[in-house]
Design an enzyme around this catalytic site. Structure first.
Site, PDB file in Angstrom:
ATOM      1  N   ASP A   1       0.858  -1.174   0.000  1.00 53.01           N
ATOM      2  CA  ASP A   1       0.000   0.000   0.000  1.00 53.01           C
ATOM      3  C   ASP A   1       0.905   1.238   0.000  1.00 53.01           C
ATOM      4  OD1 ASP A   1      -3.240   0.471   1.588  1.00 53.01           O
ATOM      5  OD2 ASP A   1      -2.156   1.718   0.150  1.00 53.01           O
TER       6      ASP A   1
ATOM      7  N   GLU B   1     -10.867   6.714   4.672  1.00 56.43           N
ATOM      8  CA  GLU B   1      -9.869   6.118   5.565  1.00 56.43           C
ATOM      9  C   GLU B   1      -9.967   6.649   6.990  1.00 56.43           C
ATOM     10  OE1 GLU B   1      -6.916   6.402   1.883  1.00 56.43           O
ATOM     11  OE2 GLU B   1      -5.996   5.627   3.693  1.00 56.43           O
TER      12      GLU B   1
HETATM   13  O1  LIG Z   1       0.606  14.311   3.749  1.00 55.90           O
HETATM   14  N1  LIG Z   1      -0.535  13.937   4.152  1.00 55.90           N
HETATM   15  O2  LIG Z   1      -1.337  14.704   4.778  1.00 55.90           O
HETATM   16  C1  LIG Z   1      -0.926  12.599   3.924  1.00 55.90           C
HETATM   17  C2  LIG Z   1      -2.125  12.126   4.449  1.00 55.90           C
HETATM   18  C3  LIG Z   1      -2.483  10.805   4.250  1.00 55.90           C
HETATM   19  C4  LIG Z   1      -1.623  10.006   3.528  1.00 55.90           C
HETATM   20  O3  LIG Z   1      -1.933   8.737   3.357  1.00 55.90           O
HETATM   21  C5  LIG Z   1      -2.199   8.378   2.009  1.00 55.90           C
HETATM   22  O4  LIG Z   1      -3.291   9.138   1.522  1.00 55.90           O
HETATM   23  C6  LIG Z   1      -3.738   8.833   0.275  1.00 55.90           C
HETATM   24  C7  LIG Z   1      -3.206   9.940  -0.657  1.00 55.90           C
HETATM   25  O5  LIG Z   1      -3.615   9.765  -1.934  1.00 55.90           O
HETATM   26  C8  LIG Z   1      -3.359   7.517  -0.296  1.00 55.90           C
HETATM   27  O6  LIG Z   1      -4.363   7.163  -1.197  1.00 55.90           O
HETATM   28  C9  LIG Z   1      -3.120   6.471   0.767  1.00 55.90           C
HETATM   29  S1  LIG Z   1      -4.387   5.447   1.100  1.00 55.90           S
HETATM   30  C10 LIG Z   1      -4.050   4.047   0.137  1.00 55.90           C
HETATM   31  O7  LIG Z   1      -3.782   4.529  -1.171  1.00 55.90           O
HETATM   32  C11 LIG Z   1      -3.768   3.541  -2.178  1.00 55.90           C
HETATM   33  C12 LIG Z   1      -3.432   4.270  -3.469  1.00 55.90           C
HETATM   34  O8  LIG Z   1      -4.240   5.447  -3.562  1.00 55.90           O
HETATM   35  C13 LIG Z   1      -5.119   2.842  -2.206  1.00 55.90           C
HETATM   36  O9  LIG Z   1      -5.194   1.922  -3.271  1.00 55.90           O
HETATM   37  C14 LIG Z   1      -5.300   2.122  -0.896  1.00 55.90           C
HETATM   38  O10 LIG Z   1      -6.544   1.452  -0.822  1.00 55.90           O
HETATM   39  C15 LIG Z   1      -5.218   3.115   0.257  1.00 55.90           C
HETATM   40  O11 LIG Z   1      -5.142   2.392   1.463  1.00 55.90           O
HETATM   41  C16 LIG Z   1      -2.509   6.929   2.041  1.00 55.90           C
HETATM   42  O12 LIG Z   1      -3.317   6.704   3.191  1.00 55.90           O
HETATM   43  C17 LIG Z   1      -0.454  10.471   2.960  1.00 55.90           C
HETATM   44  C18 LIG Z   1      -0.093  11.782   3.173  1.00 55.90           C
END
Ligand SMILES: O=[N+]([O-])c1ccc(O[C@@H]2O[C@@H](CO)[C@H](O)[C@H](S[C@@H]3O[C@H](CO)[C@@H](O)[C@H](O)[C@H]3O)[C@@H]2O)cc1
Length: 607
Positions: free
Chosen positions: A289, A494
Site C-alpha cells: 500500500d 480512511e
Molecule cells: O501528507 N498527508 O497529509 C498525507 C495524508 C495521508 C496520507 O496517506 C495516504 O493518503 C492517500 C493519498 O492519496 C493515499 O491514497 C493512501 S491510502 C491508500 O492509497 C492507495 C493508493 O491510492 C489505495 O489503493 C489504498 O486502498 C489506500 O489504502 C494513504 O493513506 C499520505 C499523506
C-alpha cells in the site's frame, strides 16, 4: 544488439513464460529494481522514468493532470510517460494504477457508481460484474490499464472509516461480489489455472484484490490497526474472498496496512509468501500500500532500510513508494549487493510483474487507445449506475406503526417539499474517494442530485419546493402534500472516517424532526454504514438507507415513486447502540435494530 523482431521477449507468438524468462535474463539489477518501483505521477517525469527504469506509476486519491482534466488530457499524460519507458534499453512498458473503486472516481465526468456497501445490498453479483466492465472502459478512456479494486475487506465494525469500501460483514457476500474482477479483467479461459493473472486485452484492466489480509477486522474499526483473531477466524472470515479472486484470475493483490495479532501484514512472510504464493499458488504480483513498508515501523519511516528489507523479504513484489523512490532504489540495491536480499527474491518479484504485463498485452498495446475516450461518463454506464442505485436502496420503515404505507409516493401532488443537507449536493451523495481523495461538497462532477431527480420524476403539475433546513412554521403553513428529507454523513476516506459515535452531523436530525413533525415524510439517509437513527425513527414515516449512491440520483426516485420496487437487503447489521459494537451475525450478543438481510419491499410498475 538484436533488432526487435529477433528479441524473443518481444515476440507475441511465444508463450508468456518464455518471454518472461528471456527478458529477465537480459535485465540488469537496476532495471529489475526499477520494475519493482511504483511512483506517484507528481514526482514523475520522462527523465525520472528513464533514469530509474521505473515500471509503474499511480495517481493517489485526487492526483490528476489538471482539475477537470479531459480523457484526452489524461491520455496525453500517460502517452508521455509511456514513451519515456519505451525509450529505455529494453523498452519495458509501464503500468499505471489508480483507485477506480466506484467508477473512475478521480476523473471529472466519470460515472460514479454506488460504493461497495450499496452493491452488497443489491445481492446481485452479475450487476457488479457489469459495473466492472463499464469501469474498465472508463479507466481505459483515460489510457490507464490498472485499477486498485476490488476492496474485498470484510468490515466487522462500522466504526471503521473504510467500511463503505466493504461489500458486507458476511464473507459469503464479499465472495460473491468478487465478480467485479471478471468485469474489470474479463472472464478467464476454460483451462485456466487458479492463481495465474489474467487480463483479456485492451478494453480491460488489471485488477487488485485488497487489502491482504484482515483489513476489515481491526479492533474497534481503527484504520490500519491490529486485527486480533485466531487463524481459524482469519481463514473463515477474511481469507475466503481471496480464494475466489485467485480462481477468477486477479492479477495483483495489495497488502494491508493492518497487523494480524501484532504482526504487520507488510512484514508477514508466512501469509504473503507461505500462504498466498505458496499454498494458494498466486502467480500475479503483490503490491504494497501507499508508504506501506514505511508504516512497518512506528513511527512510520523510522528505519526505512529495515522497512525495505522486511517488506521485500516478506514477499512484496512492487512497492508503492510512492515519492522517495531514490531512497527506495538505493537501499534495495544495497541490500541485494550485500546479500541481505537474495537475487532470487528480486527475480521472483520481477517475474511476476513481467508475467502480468505480458499476459495483459501491455508490450503489444502500451499506448492509450484514443477510440475509447468517449467511454468516459457514457450514458449507458450512467443507466447501469442508476440500476445499481435502485437495487441498493434498503427500505427500513414505510409508515409509522398503525399508519398506511407512505411509499411509493404519488408523482402527482399539489405541492411537495424537498429538504435536507444531502438533497442537492452531488459531492455528499458520492462520498469519499470522489474527485478528491476525501471527497468534497457541492457540484463536484457531472451527475444528478436527489433534488434534480425529484423534479424530473414528478408530474409537471406538481410544485417542488426545496429548502435545505426549513423552520417548523414554514413547513406547517406550506400546504405540502408530503416531504422528502435527505440527510446523512459528510464525505470521508480512511482514518478521517473512523468514528466512535456514528451519529450524523447537525442539522440532519433536527431537519428530520422539524419537517417530519409537520408533514408526512420520507427520510433518505446518505451514509457509508449504519448510523444512529433511533432518535428520529419515531419522527419519520418512511426511512430509506441509500448508502453512498454516486452520480445517478434518479435511482433513488425510481423506487421512491414506485417505478421500481424496493428490493435491497441490509449487507450489514444495523446496531441499536454503538456500545454493542462490534456486533455481527452469529455473535452471542446479537441484538440488532435491523438484522443483516432486512429490507421491506414495495411493488414497482416496471414489472
Ligand atoms: O501528507 N498527508 O497529509 C498525507 C495524508 C495521508 C496520507 O496517506 C495516504 O493518503 C492517500 C493519498 O492519496 C493515499 O491514497 C493512501 S491510502 C491508500 O492509497 C492507495 C493508493 O491510492 C489505495 O489503493 C489504498 O486502498 C489506500 O489504502 C494513504 O493513506 C499520505 C499523506
Amino acid at each position: 544488439a538484436y533488432g526487435d523482431a529477433q528479441l524473443p521477449y518481444k515476440d507475441p507468438g511465444l508463450p508468456v513464460e518464455d518471454r518472461v524468462r528471456d527478458l529477465l535474463g537480459r535485465m540488469t539489477l537496476a532495471e529489475k529494481i526499477g520494475q519493482m518501483t511504483q511512483i506517484e505521477r507528481l514526482v514523475a517525469s520522462p527523465q525520472v522514468l528513464k533514469d530509474n527504469f521505473i515500471g509503474s506509476l499511480l495517481s493517489g486519491g485526487g492526483s490528476v493532470p489538471r482539475k477537470g482534466a479531459t480523457a484526452a488530457e489524461w491520455m496525453s499524460m500517460i502517452t508521455d510517460f509511456q514513451k519515456a519507458c519505451l525509450s529505455t534499453r529494453l523498452g519495458i512498458p509501464m503500468i499505471y494504477g489508480i483507485d477506480a473503486v466506484h467508477g473512475h472516481n478521480n476523473v471529472y465526468g466519470a460515472t460514479i457508481f454506488p460504493h461497495n456497501v450499496a452493491l452488497g445490498a443489491t445481492r446481485d453479483p452479475e450487476l457488479v460484474k457489469r459495473i466492472g466492465a463499464a469501469t474498465a472502459l472508463e479507466v481505459r478512456a483515460t489510457g490507464i490499464q490498472y485499477a486498485f479494486a476490488p476492496c474485498i475487506a470484510v468490515c466487522r465494525d462500522p466504526r471503521w472509516g473504510r467500511c463503505y469500501e466493504s461489500y458486507s460483514e458476511d464473507p459469503g457476500i464479499v465472495q460473491a461480489m468478487t465478480e467485479l474482477i471478471p468485469g474489470l479483467q474479463g472472464d478467464v479461459p476454460q483451462n485456466f489455472t487458479s492463481g495465474m493473472p489474467y487480463v483479456a486485452g485492451k478494453n480491460k484492466v488489471a485488477a487488485c484484490a485488497k487489502h491482504f489480509v484482515g483489513d476489515g477486522g481491526t479492533q474497534n474499526g481503527i484504520n490500519e490497526n491490529n486485527t486480533i483473531i485466531d487463524r481459524q477466524g482469519l481463514m473463515s472470515i477474511h481469507m475466503p474472498a481471496y480464494l475466489d479472486s485467485l480462481r477468477k484470475g486477479v492479477s495483483t493483490v495489495m497488502i494491508s496496512y493492518s497487523s494480524w495479532n501484532g504482526i504487520k501484514m507488510h512484514a508477514n512472510h508466512d501469509l504473503i509468501t507461505g500462504f498466498l504464493k505458496g499454498r494458494l499458488k498466486f502467480k500475479g504480483f503483490t503490491i504494497s500500500d501507499w508508504e506501506g513498508i514505511d508504516r512497518i515501523t512506528s513511527p512510520a519511516g523510522a528505519n526505512y532500510s529495515y522497512s525495505v528489507q522486511a517488506g521485500i523479504l516478506a514477499g512484496i513484489d512492487m512497492i508503492m513508494v510512492p515519492n522517495n523512490y531514490q531512497s527506495f532504489i538505493s537501499i534495495l540495491t544495497g541490500h541485494v549487493n550485500s546479500g541481505v536480499i537474495p537475487m532470487s527474491r528480486i527475480d521472483d518479484a520481477v517475474t511476476r510483474i513481467l508475467r502480468v504485463k505480458f499476459t495483459m498485452g501491455l508490450f503489444e498495446n502500451p499506448m492509450p487507445d484514443t477510440t475509447l475516450a468517449d467511454q468516459l461518463g457514457k450514458q449507458e454506464h450512467r443507466d447501469l449506475a442508476r440500476e445499481a442505485v435502485r437495487k441498493s436502496l434498503v427500505l427500513l420503515q414505510n409508515g409509522k406503526p398503525g399508519d398506511a404505507p407512505l411509499l411509493p409516493l404519488p408523482k402527482k401532488a399539489a405541492k411537495i417539499l424537498v429538504a435536507g443537507s444531502h438533497a442537492n449536493n452531488l459531492g455528499y451523495q458520492c462520498g469519499g474517494w470522489t474527485i478528491e481523495w476525501q471527497g468534497d461538497t457541492g457540484n463536484i462532477t457531472v451527475g444528478t442530485t436527489i433534488l434534480d431527480a425529484v423534479k424530473a420524476a414528478v408530474d409537471p403539475s406538481t410544485t417542488v419546493v426545496f429548502v435545505e433546513n426549513p423552520d417548523a412554521e414554514f413547513v406547517k403553513n406550506g400546504g405540502f402534500s408530503y416531504a422528502i428529507v435527505a440527510v446523512g454523513e459528510h464525505p470521508y476516506t480512511e482514518t478521517k472516517g473512523d468514528s466512535m459515535n456514528l451519529t450524523i452531523p447537525d442539522p440532519g436530525p433536527s431537519t428530520i424532526q422539524t419537517v417530519c413533525g409537520a408533514v408526512r415524510c420520507a427520510t433518505v439517509l446518505i451514509s457509508g454504514r449504519p448510523v444512529v437513527i433511533q432518535p428520529f425513527l419515531g419522527a419519520t414515516d418512511a426511512l430509506v438507507a441509500a448508502w453512498l449512491p454516486g452520480t445517478e440520483g434518479q435511482g433513488v426516485t425510481d423506487v421512491l415513486f414506485g417505478d421500481y420496487g424496493f428490493t435491497g437487503k441490509l449487507p450489514r447489521t444495523w446496531f441499536k447502540s454503538v456500545d454493542q459494537l462490534p456486533m455481527n451475525v452469529g455473535d452471542k450478543h446479537y441484538d440488532p435494530l435491523f438484522r443483516l438481510g432486512f429490507g421491506l419491499t414495495t411493488k414497482g410498475k416496471a414489472y
